[in-house]
Write a protein that holds these residues in place. Sequence first.
Motif: not given
Length: 447
Positions: A307-320
């Motif tokens: 569900r985070w596949c479109f996020a610019d910051n996955v679960a606040m990890t800094g990963r895209v």
Amino acid sequence: MIGPAEQISIGGGKSADLYLLRFDENGRLKSPQTAELAIQAARSASDVFFFSHGWNNVYADALARYRDFTVGFVAQRSALALPVAVGYRPVLIGVIWPATWFVLDSEEGPDIAGGGASQLGYEQMLAEVVGGMPADQGDELTELLDGQRVLSKESATKAAELVRSALWSADDPDAATEPPDVAAVLSSWQAIAAGGQPFVEEDETIGTVGAGPIVTGPVDEPEQAGWSGLDPRGLLRMGSVWRMKARAGTVGTYGVAPVLARLLETNARIHLAGHSFGARVVLSAVAAQPPSRPAYSMLLLQPAVNRWCFADNVAMTGRVGGYRSVLDRVERPIISTMSSADKPLHEFFHLAVRGDSLGEVKPAAVGDTERYGALGGYGPAGLGPLMREHPLVILTPGTRYDLNGPVRVLAVDGSARDGNAPAISGHGDICNGYTWWALHNLVDPPP
């Protein structure tokens, strides 16, 4: 066959050609002549509808399911008296790729993907997992599991390490999730066993659960303190998910992407639709390389992606998220269906692909749907104003979706009751009036 597999009536005495393109597990196009003909047809088309099925499919099933979806879509246009644009000349293209996902027994076969998942047996599930492993490791796993219905902690640990090292050795590209270690795999395996998949004996020699019958045998070692044993099918089910995720990405990136790039060089509007792991096929194809122009629309039907596949910051990890770039490569907002009635995505997916938790094992994170939930089970995360705060209840055909504004991914929830049943009643229930209507909204925006 070479050329269109079928012509489908689109009303008004006209028809559309349906081309089926076959890809192998490495993404190699197995029907190059048909692909050339489809691309040639696209050059004089107004619209190209490009579909990817999700799982358990053969050629005849693919033809029937793509046909059924198109026929329903066309019939709904007539029933709702929707206008047909002047010069409307569609071309239909369907992908066939080797997808096998051993979903839960309670799930019926998917409408767009072919059926019979619950009839696939233990031997087929083992063969699918072992097929993705180096021969020596596959042989070791097979010998370790043969004849066992419950594994000791030592054997389960060894089996988990074999499957993990062979099938999940790199970050999950959907959401930049680090691969799990053995302890995390065992935690997920235990959670799956506790989540409605216990072993049930039918008689003294046969047991049935999940993927089908398996010959039972003794526990390979006496029960250890604090360890009740694990059914090997839980691990095989996890392994098959990892394998299909990876394969869908490979097929999309190396097989479908080059075809899509050529389609985008035509003047036709390109409409993409993917079901289950087929959503990952089309997403990977779009993300593979910057296109010459955006695709026009994308419909994700019960997508089996994080569900985070479109996020610019996955679960606040800094990963895209792995598919963040897709948002800029599709002209219209993406519509993605979800449903709590989809048991594989709502109850199982996040257990199978949980990975570790921010780099360290945290047993409390097992079953963490916030971090590891499927897009088709829980909707998108991490998009801020580019998504609604809450998913939209799926709309009855005839009621228009508002696709204006900043929202780039619109999650529509098919859990809502329609009479006595959800609008989307299971993982495969994606060929119905609600899904056809979603596609009409994408293809034919109101004046």
